[in-house]
Structures are given as C-alpha cells and as structure tokens.
Design an enzyme around this catalytic site. Structure first.
Site, PDB file in Angstrom:
ATOM      1  N   TYR A 116       0.641  -1.209  -0.113  1.00 14.50           N
ATOM      2  CA  TYR A 116       0.032  -0.126  -0.098  1.00 14.50           C
ATOM      3  C   TYR A 116       0.855   1.411  -0.032  1.00 14.50           C
ATOM      4  O   TYR A 116       0.373   2.448  -0.120  1.00 14.50           O
ATOM      5  CB  TYR A 116      -0.899   0.046   1.199  1.00 14.50           C
ATOM      6  CG  TYR A 116      -1.929  -1.028   0.827  1.00 14.50           C
ATOM      7  CD1 TYR A 116      -3.314  -0.682   0.540  1.00 14.50           C
ATOM      8  CD2 TYR A 116      -1.830  -2.202   1.237  1.00 14.50           C
ATOM      9  CE1 TYR A 116      -4.382  -1.613   0.436  1.00 14.50           C
ATOM     10  CE2 TYR A 116      -2.733  -3.184   1.195  1.00 14.50           C
ATOM     11  CZ  TYR A 116      -3.848  -2.883   0.512  1.00 14.50           C
ATOM     12  OH  TYR A 116      -5.134  -3.862   0.595  1.00 14.50           O
ATOM     13  N   LYS A 148       2.345 -14.941   5.133  1.00 11.45           N
ATOM     14  CA  LYS A 148       2.809 -16.022   4.554  1.00 11.45           C
ATOM     15  C   LYS A 148       4.496 -16.021   4.462  1.00 11.45           C
ATOM     16  O   LYS A 148       5.182 -15.440   3.439  1.00 11.45           O
ATOM     17  CB  LYS A 148       2.157 -15.909   2.943  1.00 11.45           C
ATOM     18  CG  LYS A 148       2.632 -16.735   1.767  1.00 11.45           C
ATOM     19  CD  LYS A 148       1.293 -17.720   1.805  1.00 11.45           C
ATOM     20  CE  LYS A 148       1.716 -18.890   0.991  1.00 11.45           C
ATOM     21  NZ  LYS A 148       0.918 -19.938   1.036  1.00 11.45           N
ATOM     22  N   ASP A 206      -2.790 -19.068   4.331  1.00 10.22           N
ATOM     23  CA  ASP A 206      -4.033 -19.818   3.656  1.00 10.22           C
ATOM     24  C   ASP A 206      -4.553 -20.714   4.342  1.00 10.22           C
ATOM     25  O   ASP A 206      -5.647 -21.012   4.329  1.00 10.22           O
ATOM     26  CB  ASP A 206      -3.410 -20.703   2.347  1.00 10.22           C
ATOM     27  CG  ASP A 206      -1.804 -20.932   2.584  1.00 10.22           C
ATOM     28  OD1 ASP A 206      -1.184 -20.471   3.337  1.00 10.22           O
ATOM     29  OD2 ASP A 206      -1.282 -21.990   1.783  1.00 10.22           O
ATOM     30  N   ASP A 235      -6.408  -7.117   4.539  1.00 10.97           N
ATOM     31  CA  ASP A 235      -7.574  -6.751   3.767  1.00 10.97           C
ATOM     32  C   ASP A 235      -8.352  -7.980   3.468  1.00 10.97           C
ATOM     33  O   ASP A 235      -9.695  -7.957   3.558  1.00 10.97           O
ATOM     34  CB  ASP A 235      -6.955  -6.082   2.468  1.00 10.97           C
ATOM     35  CG  ASP A 235      -7.986  -5.286   1.773  1.00 10.97           C
ATOM     36  OD1 ASP A 235      -9.176  -5.079   2.146  1.00 10.97           O
ATOM     37  OD2 ASP A 235      -7.686  -4.947   0.593  1.00 10.97           O
TER      38      ASP A 235
END
Ligand code: NAD
Length: 421
Positions: free
Chosen positions: A166, A236, A283, A307
């Site tokens: 971002y 991750k 995940d 998000d």
C-alpha cells in the site's frame, strides 16, 4: 437532518462555538470534553445516505445515555466526489488540517479508480495521519449469515496499515523507470530474466520492524484489555521471508518485551489474564476461519493479508455491510464503514447503514462513552431480532423462509434509535 449539532460544509468547514476539540495528552491518551467536536466525511456513492443514518443513531444514543450532560458537535469535512465538485480537489488541505486538530473522526466510503488515477484517498488519509493499525472486530448480531451457527465468529482483525504494498511504490509495465529498476535487478542483483521478464510491472513490498512492532503492541494490549485468549499472527512467511516472515518473527519478539512478560504466552493453555500467541500461515487461516472460526479471538497481520482476511471474516457474518472498523494511530483515530461506495445502489435509499453505525459505536467506546455504545449494540440486535432491516437484510431473512420488514436506510436508523434501551 433535524439535528442542531450538525454543521454541514458551507464554503468551508464550520467549527461550532459550542463544541471543544478532544486533546491528546503526553502519554497519547485522550482528554475528551463533554461537547467534543467530531468531524465526519459523508463519503461517495451511498455515503450521503448511510452517514446521516449513523449520526441519527449516535446522537440518539448519546442523548439517551447522558441526557443534556454530553453532546457531540459534528463538523462536515469534504473528500472524494463531493470535494471535487465543490473545490476541484478530491482531498482538500482543510480536511486534513481539521482531522488532525480534532484527533477522532468518522467517514463513509470513498471511491478509488482501479489501475489508473491518483493515490487512493483512503491511503492518503491513513498515511497522512499515521493511522498504523486498522481494527475490524467481526461479530454476529443476528443478521442472515451464510454459515451455520454464525455466533461462533467473534474475532478482531488487526491489519497493519502503514506498510506493505500500500506504500504505492509501483513501476508500471514498460514504463521508462521500470526499465531502470529491472536493469538494476538483472545486472546488479543477479535476478533472472525469467523472474523479471521485459513486459513485467513491479510493486515494492516494504515491511519495517518499527512499524510492525508498534502495531503488534497495540493488538496485544487490546487483546489483554478485552480478556481475549488466542491471538494468531498471520502471514505467508514461508514464501516472503524478508517481509511477512520478518513480521511474524518481530511479533514474537514483542511478546517477550517486559510489558507482556507472563501475560503473552507462546505455548500451553492461557490462564486468566493471559493470551496465547500462535503462528498461522495465511492460506491456513483463510481455511480455518471458514471451518473453525471459534478457534481465534484476535488476528494480527499485515496490510494486504489484513484486507483479504477481514473481508472473509466479514462475509461469515453476512458481509462487510455489518462490520465496523477503526484506523488507529498514537491517539489519532478515524472510524469508517468497511464496504465500498456501492454506486450501483446509491441514491435509492436502500443501503444498509450498519457498518458505519457500528463504527460510530466503536468510536464512542474509543472516547470512553461506553454506555452510549452499548445502547447502539443492543438497539441493532433488537431491530434485527424483530426482523427489521434494509432490503439486503430483509431479503436474507426471506431466503431463510423468515418474514421480514423492509425499511429504507433512514427508517432503519430510526427503528434502531427507537430501540436503544
Ligand atoms: P462495494 O462494497 O462498493 O460494493 C460491492 C457490492 O456490495 C455491491 O453490490 C454493493 O451494492 C453492495 N454493498 C456494499 N455496501 C453496501 C451496503 N452498505 N448496503 C447494501 N449493499 C452494499 O465494493 P466495490 O464495488 O468493490 O467498490 C466500489 C468503490 O468503493 C471502489 O472505488 C472502491 O475502491 C471503494 N472502496 C472504498 C472503501 C473505503 O472507503 N474504505 C472500501 C472498499 C471499497
């Protein structure tokens, strides 16, 4: 709006003489007067419908909880479509100045064009005020939801707000500067053509220790203050070792800081007054949220993962239309609806005002006006229990074979206002 404490924009922001600004003390805690000035940005699309609905419910709750002894003075600030129309600038300087002076504020959704145009207005707001944590508490209030036993969902997502992709460090495919960046990687850093082909675009993903740790501290303090048990640090980290992996490691370093010693544990069963901090790959978390949402009370994560995760969590309780959020820094806070501008239904009086209304309740809690916030939570629950709601809510109930009464955005707000007890 019939309220006399709302100062709409009129060529400039109109600061009411009857109100006083909230002050930030040296330790970054708030000094809240009984007549705080709170700015609001209506927002684009459905903003002009849901924001007045929120103001109605918040005003009614404050009046009910405190009579004449407390009153908010609302000041309208411009941003987005309305700002462009009135001033030719989507984010006027005045808006940023008054937001800073007022410390605590609230906003509706602002539109951002995809793949073109300037920086997102939301990103400008979050970054210019250094709102480094976005907090989205996701809980169920009785509305139609897509999973069985949605009461199992009660999780607060803490999304880092000042780092990650971002930061808009982007190099568009085939642009001159992209060629330079690419050449640097190929020639100086030994990166292969396969990894960076000639036609690629590049987005930089920075992640800093300082920014991560202040965010993690905020989340852990919140978890401890609110009696939570299990905090998951999500990322991750197995693939992006330098960024999300580092974030996860830094989070566990924070758990060892003296402030959290004995209160944040990383293995075993948490006792009263303790939280257990665990590491979960993104995940895995997305899957677990659907299969076993009750497993986690707090999720601490990065900007982009936050998000995705907060939208999924919101979907479990019926969608972002039901979930509040706050962008919080060192004292400064901007509360906002979690959904977008919903241009497809704008102007029809059918938008669901709950996300911004519950954000209003979260704002009241933040300034210490907990009694008024409680009234709102109870009022919303009651209205839903009585099967009242905007078309999205009523249709949801009908799909479940349950009769429901369809109300316009403002009539739904009024129905909530009548049930604040
Ligand atoms: P959206 O949330 O605006 O709409 C998605 C779908 O949900 C639409 O069908 C819409 O009608 C429905 N919906 C959303 N809010 C609703 C409500 N309160 N009541 C009833 N239905 C509702 O998402 P989008 O179409 O992806 O985004 C539109 C614009 O909003 C984009 O420019 C995006 O950048 C912006 N956006 C802003 C924010 C923000 O200001 N925080 C957040 C998300 C998206």
């Amino acid at each position: 709006m019939h309220w006399d404490n709302v100062c709409t924009w009129d060529g400039k922001a109109r600061i009411p003489k009857e109100g006083s600004f909230i002050k930030l003390k040296e330790d970054k805690s708030l000094e809240v007067p009984n007549n705080p000035i709170i700015p609001y940005i209506e927002g684009d699309g459905i903003g002009p419908e849901i924001t007045p609905a929120m103001i109605h419910v918040v005003n009614t709750a404050v009046e009910k909880a405190y009579g004449n002894s407390r009153k908010i003075y609302w000041v309208e600030l411009l941003a987005g479509d309305k700002a462009e129309e009135k001033t030719g600038n989507r984010m006027p300087e005045e808006t940023l100045e008054v937001l800073k002076e007022a410390i605590v504020s609230i906003k509706g959704p602002l539109g951002t064009p995809v793949g073109k145009g300037g920086k997102s207005l939301n990103a400008i707001l979050r970054q210019s005020m250094d709102f480094y944590s976005a907090i989205r508490p996701v809980y169920w209030l009785g509305q139609p939801a897509p999973i069985p036993n949605p009461e199992r969902v009660n999780v607060a997502v803490f999304r880092e707000n000042s780092d990650d992709v971002y930061m808009s460090i982007e190099y568009m495919p085939k642009a001159e500067n992209t060629k330079k960046v690419r050449e640097f990687f190929l020639k100086e850093m030994g990166v292969s053509e396969y990894a960076l082909p000639e036609d690629c675009g590049i987005t930089v993903k920075p992640m800093s220790e300082y920014k991560t740790k202040r965010h993690v501290r905020k989340a852990l303090r919140w978890a401890l203050e609110n009696g939570k048990r299990v905090v998951a640090v999500v990322g991750k980290g197995n693939i992006m070792k330098a960024t999300e992996g580092a974030f996860m490691n830094w989070a566990f370093e924070v758990a060892k800081e003296p402030e959290f010693e004995g209160r944040v544990i990383t293995e075993g069963e948490p006792k009263e007054g303790q939280v257990l901090m665990v590491r979960v790959i993104t995940d895995q978390m997305l899957m677990q949220l659907v299969l076993k949402p009750e497993a986690y009370d707090v999720i601490i994560t990065q900007n982009l993962n936050g998000d995705y995760i907060s939208d999924l969590a919101s979907a479990l309780v019926g969608g972002p239309g039901f979930v509040p959020s706050g962008n919080i820094g060192d004292g400064y806070a901007l509360f906002e609806s979690t959904h977008g501008t919903a241009y497809d239904i704008a102007g029809k009086g059918v938008a669901n005002p709950l996300s911004i209304t519950l954000s209003g309740a979260m704002m009241l809690e933040y300034i210490g006006w907990k009694e008024a916030a409680e009234l709102i939570y109870r009022g919303v629950k009651k209205a839903i229990e009585e099967r009242l709601g905007t078309p999205d809510i009523a249709n949801g109930f009908r799909k479940m074979g349950i009769e429901a009464k369809e109300l316009s955005t403002m009539d739904f707000a009024k129905a909530i206002g009548e049930r604040l007890s």
